[in-house]
Every structure is written in structure tokens, then in C-alpha cells.
Design an enzyme around this catalytic site. Structure first.
Site, short mmCIF file in Angstrom:
data_model
loop_
_atom_site.label_atom_id
_atom_site.label_comp_id
_atom_site.label_asym_id
_atom_site.label_seq_id
_atom_site.Cartn_x
_atom_site.Cartn_y
_atom_site.Cartn_z
N ASP A 118 -56.77 -12.61 -31.98
CA ASP A 118 -57.15 -11.62 -32.99
C ASP A 118 -57.81 -12.36 -34.15
OD1 ASP A 118 -56.04 -9.47 -31.67
OD2 ASP A 118 -54.06 -9.81 -32.52
N ASP B 204 -50.53 -8.06 -32.12
CA ASP B 204 -49.55 -7.69 -33.13
C ASP B 204 -49.16 -6.21 -33.07
OD1 ASP B 204 -51.88 -6.55 -34.08
OD2 ASP B 204 -52.15 -7.99 -35.71
N ASP C 60 -51.01 -3.54 -28.03
CA ASP C 60 -51.32 -4.86 -27.47
C ASP C 60 -50.34 -5.27 -26.37
OD1 ASP C 60 -53.57 -5.49 -29.00
OD2 ASP C 60 -52.35 -6.17 -30.69
#
Length: 1033
Positions: free
Chosen positions: A453, A752, A756
Site C-alpha cells: 500500500d 490494512d 484486504d
């Protein structure tokens, strides 16, 4: 060859199949101590029983949840139970029995809840005066006493003496103990006391030493795992106590606490819904039902262990600890243990093969020694005459054979993996990475691709509004001095509508303690709210006149947050904020300089789009803020998806973390491709990726919608070039990970959010963020990055490589000792009729190569050189050609030297006298031990010539070396009666050390022999893997 012999010893690093697990277990043979060998291996029988128990509990819960009337009869066993509250509870002000409260929530008993006055009534009965203030800190002890602690039943930790008892279950040690006892009995009868006891007591003392050292090592390892386990269970929630919102461990929760829940949270206790919006709960962990349920005032029951899939809420805690159904389920979760790692399985296979060879040598040694002994008796015509001395001789032969098995069956190989992993996991915890699964640390060393990310991982996640576009003006925001600038640029009406879109449409809460404001919410929302406060607005003042009717919270699928409010003068207003392109496409109007809505022409839309792109190219995260007035005639509280008026575009600065660029460069040098997968605008993503060194010439940046519209063939073609994926959804991330794994990559993925979880589950290594990550993400992850820092991820990879190489070093060292000890004893028995190494000496050698060797080599810290070589490929041979070269070369050298000493030592050294044989045997034993000491130093690096690099900074290695040499001196000089040794002269000590040290020179020549083909790995990024091997020396 390795693949052929170890074909049954192979499991997946993640989610191994039960068939593969059963297959390798059935292939294991010659286990000296199953209790110890399989301590860190899943017990499939216990696991199966635990699964049945879990299903039984889930079925009971399912009945309670979905067939309520039947559930009440099922739980209450045919009738309502009358609960009698204790006097202590009544005196403390409580008016409901803990078990009655638990039964109401567990069975979703709406009727009983109504009887008790629903939420306000139950709150009063658990002594909560205000649902805004929560419980008082001073009441915590009595609440814990009456309603219990929020803790679950756990297995009692093993004591040190349990590990001692476990170590004593080694079959070969038991046999040796019997031999020692017989030896003492026969020896005392024939040679008298105390001389007749020496041999037997020597063996017993050696066994005691082996057992104690083994138990101490295992106990320390268990303490490391215990600390890691405690860290894994740390979950924090937001709670209101004494009117203040604060962060608490779930274990500190008490009945009556007001808990704030948001997307991705795990419900920490049983409770009742107080207020909230769009709360969607996943109850599959409890009931097994995959369909999420809506929780609101009509269905207010929340069960511990369930997950918040969407929305947010406040709940009143009603039941904690073992009174919850989750508490009963938690008892079964640890049953059966964790899955074994691929290296543990592979080394169990190596141990099995070596064990079979060792058993063969042990049997042959015993047969050769016995046959020679019988032939000698026959030649002397004493075959019919037997004495106790003859019995002791045969017993000694048997003890030597058994001890050869002790040395030959390398129990320490699989356990060294656990030791190394435990050490690495413990070190990583202090470096802000929590490894949840053993295999993750091991697999991380083979990672060839990291999908990361952007926000919070590559960037600091400390966000501030840097620029704002409103009323066709772009304004730079520079702290407090910007208040007057913004106000001077905007009309009063424009400023008023800006405040509304900021303060009405937010998921944040503001706490004012002694004039100090604290904002609770996501970093993005906090940044926008701080911008509003910076302009002089007050949170409560802005919110007081409007009544919120409906909220659609932000999630990664919608990429926007919407709120519907009732205006004080009638009518409704919808507010929307989110991804700039999405919100812009929903707008058909824009406010002018007076704050009035005007039509958004195509040209104006293009101008706004240019503003968004210009912000994004400056690495700013862009969001659009919009609103829409809704007529009162529309009864339904539906939030529209179009027809909005654009108010502002905000550009949020989120600086790149210090050290990220260097960490990315380290990854590239290590043959690891880094890909950024983000939900941000593609220009923002590209700007950040270039700053981090991720996006390189020839690399590709693509948007999620474009990626998902590709055919499978097109995907496979362009995936190797993709370095940035912007505006991606969780499903795009999952698709990317799946395809990368199909291409043979070992993929690590960061995540997070709740959505996900599939990608984290699918990847080889799931990395959840400890700060920004939800509990759902953490639960599906293998490693939790506690500081959310990309550099920490690289550190995990470094330690993963260290684990792999450390185990290779230990295997090389142990196999060399195995080969030399077996061959030396066997051929000496065949030629001279006696084994040069006694049972006591072999036990000492076993401890050097097993427990002490594992401590020295398997716990070496990682070096920077580890990140200058390509990752280990899937299916690569564990015992490399370089290892075989070193094992064979060192074995040949040691065998030649020791054979010369054994068969011609007296003549070469000029040894004469009655004790010459004892002196020679002691010298052989001493030289053999020092060969292993120096070979242990050689094993510190398999390929490089400079094996001293970093040695003196590894205090464990130096400590083991010192202990080994010190004990060797004591054994030779002072314990001769027990170890069959005699004191040596200083010249013979120097000779022993010299023979051992020559192995360092032998290692230099061996490492100059090329055995591996040079492979230059060139990636699409344009870098080549740096050299490894002797050229790095």
C-alpha cells in the site's frame, strides 16, 4: 537427488493440505524422542477433535441465533432459570445476574430485554447512569469481581521440569541409562568400589548434562514463544469511561463499558447496540453462517468474536470472558498446535535418511566388534570361558553402538529450525514486526515480490491539507496564518457551505479535555477536520442544528462517504466526499464565488480535472467535497448517487517516510520487485512511486478499472511490467496476487482494511498494518508490521533470509560431524577391533553438534550481504552443491588426519609406555573436538572465505565456543576417570588445536572450487542481481 529422497517431505508454507501433513508423518522413521521432535508440529488428532468441538458450539449458537424459541428451550434445558443475585452485587448497586444477562444476549431474547427496559433499563441495572459517560474507573474492581474478567481459559504454561522430563524420554538415552546401571553393577562386583563405577557414572553424568542443556534450551525457547503469543493477543478498542474516550486493551473491558466500533473491528465482548449507522456484522466465526447481519435498535444484540463488516456503532458491554460463547470457542482454537513449516518437514526427512544410515552403521559396528571379540576368544581357546569382564566388554560395545545412533539420528535438525525461527521472531518483535505464524518468517526469505500500500506504509500517514480549490480559486494552506487568507478569498456563504461539507460529513469525533482537542478518526478525515478547525469553526457548534438521518461510511469499494441530514428550516441535505474523479463525475453543479450553485459546464469540469491532476502531480492526495439539497416530498432516506454540487477539491500532503527509498533500493538489489497498489489518483501514485524509487524507466503504472478489464492473457503479459496500480479495489489486489503466484513469484502483500483480507489470505506472506490495520486484516495476516513502515517489511525479509541461511550452516556443520563420527568409529572397529571414541565422548560430541551447534549457528543475526543476492526460488534444493563440497572436503580432511593418528599415531608421535594407548585415544578425541570447533567457525559462511566477519559481534556464538573449549579442557584434564581420558601435555594440546585450525585453511581451498553456475538475474526494472559467493569475500 534431494527431491527424490525427500519427495514425501514437502508441505505448502501456507494452508498445507491434511494429506501432505499425514504423508510426511507416516514417512518419518527412527525418532529418538517423539515428544520433543514433534513438540512444534500440529497434532492432527487433537486438531480434528477441536474442530468437532468447535462445530458443536457453532451449531448451538446457530440454533440460538436463527431458531430463537427452540434455542431458549435448548439453552435453558426445558424451562426458564431463576437467577439469584448475590448480596455483594446488590450492595454494589447491580440489579441483574451476570448469567441472566449473558443468556439474554446469547439467545437474542427480545422479550426478556423488553422486560428489563431495553438498553436504558439494562444500563441502569448494570449501574451505568449515563450512556454518554460510561462507567467510572473507581467501579472497575467490583465490576470485575461480580461480572468477571474479559479473559479466556488458557493452557497452563510448561514449567522447566516438564522440559527435563520430556528430554528424558529419548529412547537411546533410556537404553544408555540401563547400560550405565548394568555397567555400575557388574563393575562394582568385579573391580570394586569406586573404580567399578567410573564407566557407568560417566555415562550417567553425560546423560544428565545432555538432558539439562536440552531442557534449558527448550525452556528458553518456550518463554520466547509465550511472549510472542501474548503480543499476538493484544487487541485495543476505543471506550468511553468517566465521559472521556480512551484506548484500552480488550482484557481490561468490564460489563457496563461503552465501546466504539468501526469497520474491521472485532466485537470484544457480548453487548447491546446503543447507537450507530449501517452496522453490518459478520457472525461466521461464531455461527458458521457466511451471510452478514444488520444490527440496529430492532436487532440490538452483538456477540463477542464477530466482525464489523460495515458501519460504526456504540455498544454497551453486557457479558465478558468465559460467559460468552466466544470464550468457549477460544478454548478450542489452540488445540492441535500450529502448522509445521516447510523447513521443519524437510529436515525431518533429512533426519530420517541420516538416521537410517546411522542405524546401519551402528548395527554393523556392533556386529564387527562382537565378531572380532568372539574370533579372538576362539583363537585363544577361551570361547567356552566367560567372565564378568567379557560381559562388560560386550556391554561397552553395545553402548558404543547405541551412542552412534544418538550421534547419527540428528534430532536437532528439525528443532534447529524452531530455535532459529523463535530467535528471529523475538528479535523482530523488538524491531516492530510481530510474526503470527512460524512459517511466515521462513517464507519471507524467499519473497520475490512485495505488493505494498502507499498510505501509511510508504508515507508517514500524518496528513495535513496542503492546498484547497474552491470557488475557482486555488489556495495554499500554511498553518494558522492561512485562516485569514482563506477567509479573505471566500464569501461568507461559500465559507459556510465549506464548513458544512467538512463538519457534517465526517466519521471523526472530537474530544475536548481541559481545552485540548483530540480528534478520533482516520488520518484523511482528521486532516480535513483539522483544516476546518484551523479556519476558526467549532465542531459542536457546526453539528448542533442538523439531525443526521443516514450515513454511508467510507470503504474501499465505494471510495466515498455520504451523509443525509435534516435541515433546521425544513428539507434535507446530502453531503458526499471521496475519490476526486468519482465525486466529480457525480456533480452537475459547482459553487461560485458567492457560494451559490451554478451549472458545471464541460469546460469547467475539465478545469477542475486539471486542478485535481496538478494537485496529484505534486504528490497530494485529492478529495472532492460536494452537497445536494433534497426536497421534503421524498419520504425515503436514500442518499443519491448523482446531481451534486461541487464545493471544494482538497489536496492532502502525506510525506514519504524517511528511509523508504533506501529500503526500496535494498529490495531491488535483493532481487525483490516492489509494486505499489493504492486507491489513490494515478498521478499522486506515480509521483510518490517515483520519489520512493518504485516507478522506474520502462515500468508501468495502470489504473484498477483498466487492469480488471484485461483478458487473462493480457494480464499475464503486462503484470511483469506493472510497478504501480492506482484506483485499485481489493478485488484488483487479489487478482494481481493470484496471477503473480501462478507465475511462480513468492508474493508478500500489505493490507490494512477489512476488504484486504482475501489478498492477505491468498498471498504467500500477508503483512497487516499494526496502527492503521483493522482486526480483520490482522487476523488474516502472517506478520503484523507494528509501525506500518515499509523499512520494517524489508527487515522481516532480511531476517527470513537469515533463518534460511542459518539452518543451512547448521546442517552443513552437523552432517560433517555425522559423517566423520560414523566412518571413524566403523572403520576403526573393523580394522583394530576397538572404537576410538567412547560412549561418554560421543555423547559430548552429540551435544556439541546438536544443542550447542544449533545455538551457535542458528541464532546468528542477519548481515547486509544477505540482501545482495537473489531470493531462494520455489523448490530449490536446501542442501546446495556448495554445502556438499564443504561437507565432503572437511570430512575427508578430518578422516585422513584422525585415521593416521588412530592407526599410526604412536609411531608418529613417539608415544611409549603403559599409558600410550590412553594418551593416543585422548589425543584423537581432543583433535576430533577441535576439528568440530573450527569447522563450526568455517560453517559461519558457506561460500565466503572471510568467515570471521561479524563473529565477535555475535555473543551467542562466542559464548558457545568458549563453553565448548572450557568443557573440553575440564573433560580431558579433570574427568578422565569418567570420560576415559588422560591429561595431555601442552605440546599435544597445541597439536590438537593445530589439527583443528588447519580445517580453516582447507575451507579456503574448498571455497575456491566452483560448484554453482553463475546466473545473472536481470529484472524488467533494469537492475542485475549483485554477485554472491566467493567473489563477495
Amino acid at each position: 537427488m534431494e527431491n527424490y529422497f525427500l519427495k514425501d517431505f514437502s508441505v505448502e508454507s501456507k494452508h498445507p493440505s491434511p494429506e501432505a501433513q499425514r504423508k510426511w508423518r507416516s514417512a518419518v522413521a527412527l525418532v529418538r524422542n517423539p515428544r520433543r521432535r514433534f513438540r512444534h508440529v500440529a497434532d492432527l488428532v487433537k486438531r480434528s477433535e477441536a474442530q468437532k468441538k468447535r462445530k458443536s458450539i457453532q451449531e448451538k449458537i446457530r440454533v440460538a441465533l436463527y431458531v430463537q424459541k427452540a434455542a431458549l428451550q435448548f439453552i435453558d434445558a426445558g424451562g426458564r432459570i431463576e437467577y439469584k443475585l448475590s448480596q455483594e452485587a446488590r450492595e454494589a448497586g447491580f440489579d441483574i445476574h451476570p448469567d441472566e444477562l449473558a443468556a439474554i444476549i446469547r439467545s437474542h431474547d427480545v422479550r426478556a430485554m423488553n422486560v428489563h427496559g431495553r438498553v436504558p433499563g439494562i444500563a441502569k441495572k448494570v449501574k451505568v447512569e449515563s450512556l454518554d459517560d460510561g462507567v467510572s474507573e473507581k467501579d472497575i474492581p467490583i465490576r470485575q469481581k461480580v461480572f468477571g474478567l474479559n479473559r479466556y481459559a488458557e493452557k497452563q504454561a510448561r514449567t522447566f521440569w516438564m522440559f527435563v522430563w520430556e528430554a528424558l524420554h529419548d529412547l537411546t538415552l533410556i537404553i544408555l541409562m540401563v547400560c550405565a546401571a548394568v555397567s555400575i553393577g557388574v563393575g562394582v562386583a568385579t573391580e570394586g568400589f569406586p573404580k567399578g563405577m567410573y564407566d557407568g557414572v560417566g555415562i550417567l553424568l553425560s546423560i544428565l548434562l545432555v538432558v539439562m542443556v536440552t531442557a534449558i534450551s527448550d525452556y528458553r525457547q518456550s518463554l520466547q514463544f509465550k511472549r510472542l503469543d501474548e503480543e499476538k493477543k493484544k487487541i485495543f478498542v476505543h471506550v468511553t469511561r468517566d465521559g472521556k474516550r480512551q484506548k484500552l486493551s480488550i482484557y481490561d473491558l468490564v460489563v457496563g463499558d461503552i465501546v466504539h466500533l468501526s469497520i474491521g473491528d472485532q466485537v470484544p465482548a457480548d453487548g447491546i447496540f446503543i447507537s450507530g449507522y449501517s452496522l453490518l456484522i459478520d457472525e461466521s466465526s461464531l455461527s458458521g453462517e457466511s451471510e452478514p447481519v444488520n444490527v440496529d435498535e430492532g436487532r440490538p444484540f452483538l456477540l463477542c468474536g464477530t466482525k464489523v463488516q460495515d458501519g460504526a456503532a456504540k455498544m454497551l458491554v453486557t457479558t465478558v470472558g468465559m460467559r460468552t460463547e466466544w470464550g468457549k470457542l477460544m478454548e478450542t482454537l489452540s488445540e492441535g498446535g500450529d502448522d509445521e513449516t516447510p523447513l521443519q518437514v524437510k529436515l525431518n526427512g533429512v533426519a530420517t535418511i541420516i538416521g537410517k544410515i546411522g542405524l546401519t552403521f551402528a548395527v554393523l559396528t556392533f556386529l564387527v566388534l562382537t565378531t572380532r571379540f568372539l574370533i579372538n576368544k576362539a583363537l585363544l581357546n577361551e570361547i567356552s570361558v566367560w567372565s564378568s569382564v567379557d560381559a562388560l566388554t560386550l556391554l561397552d560395545y553395545f553402548a558404543i553402538a547405541v551412542t552412534i545412533i544418538v550421534v547419527a539420528v540428528p534430532e536437532g535438525l528439525p528443532l534447529a529450525v524452531t530455535l532459529s525461527l523463535a530467535f528471529a521472531m523475538s528479535k523482530l518483535m523488538s524491531e516492530r514486526a510481530l510474526v503470527r505464524h512460524l512459517s511466515a518468517c521462513e517464507t519471507m526469505g524467499s519473497t520475490s515480490c512485495i505488493c505494498t500500500d502507499k498510505t501509511g506504509t510508504l508515507t508517514t500517514n500524518h496528513m495535513v491539507v496542503n492546498k484547497v480549490w474552491i470557488s475557482d480559486k486555488s489556495i495554499e494552506v500554511k498553518g494558522k496564518e492561512s485562516e485569514n487568507v482563506v477567509k479573505s478569498e471566500l464569501s461568507e456563504d461559500a465559507l459556510s457551505i465549506l464548513f458544512q461539507v467538512i463538519f457534517q460529513n465526517t466519521g471523526c469525533e472530537v474530544s475536548d479535555v481541559d481545552g485540548k482537542f483530540t480528534i478520533f478518526g482516520s488520518p484523511t478525515e482528521t486532516a480535513i477536520l483539522e483544516f476546518g478547525l484551523l479556519l476558526g469553526a467549532e465542531f459542536k457548534e457546526q453539528r448542533k442544528d442538523m439531525n443526521i438521518l443516514k450515513i454511508e461510511p467510507f470503504n474501499s469499494a465505494r471510495k466515498k462517504m455520504s451523509v443525509l441530514v435534516a435541515r433546521p428550516n425544513g428539507g434535507k441535505r446530502a453531503f458526499c466526499k471521496g475519490a476526486s474523479e468519482i465525486i466529480l463525475s457525480m456533480c452537475n453543479k459547482v459553487i461560485d464565488s458567492k457560494g451559490e450553485p451554478i451549472d458545471l459546464s464541460d469546460q469547467q469540469a475539465k478545469n477542475v480535472s486539471d486542478v485535481i491532476n496538478s494537485f496529484a502531480c505534486e504528490a497530494l492526495r485529492t478529495l472532492c467535497l460536494a452537497y445536494q439539497d433534497i426536497d421534503d416530498s421524498i419520504v425515503e432516506n436514500n442518499i443519491p448517487d448523482n446531481g451534486y454540487t461541487l464545493v471544494a477539491v482538497v489536496g492532502i500532503k502525506d510525506p514519504v517516510r524517511p528511509g523508504v527509498k533506501n529500503a526500496v533500493e535494498t529490495c531491488l538489489a535483493a532481487g525483490i520487485t516492489v509494486r505499489m497498489v493504492t486507491g489513490d489518483n494515478i498521478n499522486t501514485a506515480k509521483a510518490i512511486a517515483k520519489e520512493c524509487g518504485i516507478l522506474t524507466p520502462g515500468g508501468m503504472a495502470i489504473e484498477g478499472p483498466d487492469f480488471r478489464n484485461l483478458s487473462p492473457e493480457q494480464m499475464m503479459e503486462i503484470i511483469p511490467k506493472i510497478q504501480v496500480m492506482a484506483r485499485s479495489s481489493p478485488s484488483d489486489k487479489h487478482t494481481l496476487v493470484t496471477n503473480l503466484r501462478k507465475m511462480g513469484e513468492v508474493v508478500a502483500v500489505t493490507g490494512d482494511g477489512t476488504n484486504d483480507a482475501p489478498a492477505l489470505h491468498e498471498s504467500d506472506i500477508g503483512l497487516a498494518m499494526g496502527i492503521a490495520g483493522t482486526e480483520v486484516a490482522k487476523e488474516n495476516a502472517d506478520v503484523i508490521i507494528m509501525d506500518d513502515n515499509f523499512s520494517t517489511i524489508v527487515n522481516v525479509g532480511r531476517w527470513g533470509r537469515s533463518v534460511y541461511i542459518n539452518i543451512q550452516k547448521f546442517v552443513q556443520f552437523q552432517l560433517t560431524v555425522n559423517v566423520v563420527a560414523l566412518v571413524l568409529n566403523f572403520f576403526s572397529a573393523c580394522i583394530s577391533g576397538a572404537a576410538p571414541l567412547t560412549a561418554v565422548q560421543l555423547l559430548w560430541v552429540n551435544m556439541i553438534m546438536d544443542t550447542l551447534g544449533a545455538l551457535a549457528l542458528a541464532t546468528e543475526p542477519p548481515t547486509n550481504e544477505l540482501m545482495k543476492r537473489p531470493p531462494v526460488a520455489r523448490g530449490a534444493s536446501f542442501i546446495t552443491k556448495a554445502m556438499w563440497r564443504n561437507i565432503i572436503g572437511q570430512s575427508i580432511y578430518q578422516l585422513i588426519v584422525l585415521a593416521l593418528l588412530n592407526f599410526d599415531g604412536k609411531k608418529l608421535l613417539g608415544l611409549t609406555g603403559s599409558d600410550s594407548t590412553a594418551v593416543l585415544n585422548t589425543l584423537i578425541f581432543n583433535a576430533f573436538v577441535f576439528c568440530q570447533v573450527f569447522n563450526e567457525i568455517n560453517s559461519r559462511d558457506i561460500e565466503k572465505i572471510n568467515i570471521f566477519h561479524g563473529m565477535f559481534s555475535s555473543w551467542v556464538f562466542i559464548g558457545v565456543m568458549f563453553i565448548t573449549v572450557a568443557f573440553q579442557v575440564i573433560i580431558v584434564e579433570f574427568l578422565g576417570a569418567f570420560a576415559s581420558t588422560v591429561p595431555l601435555t601442552w605440546q599435544l594440546w597445541l597439536l590438537s588445536i593445530g589439527i583443528g585450525s588447519i580445517s580453516l585453511i582447507v575451507a579456503v581451498f574448498l571455497k575456491c572450487i566452483p560448484v554453482e553456475k553463475k546466473i545473472n538475474i536481470k529484472h524488467h526494472d533494469g537492475y542485475e542481481a549483485l554477485p554472491s559467493g566467493p567473489e563477495l569475500a
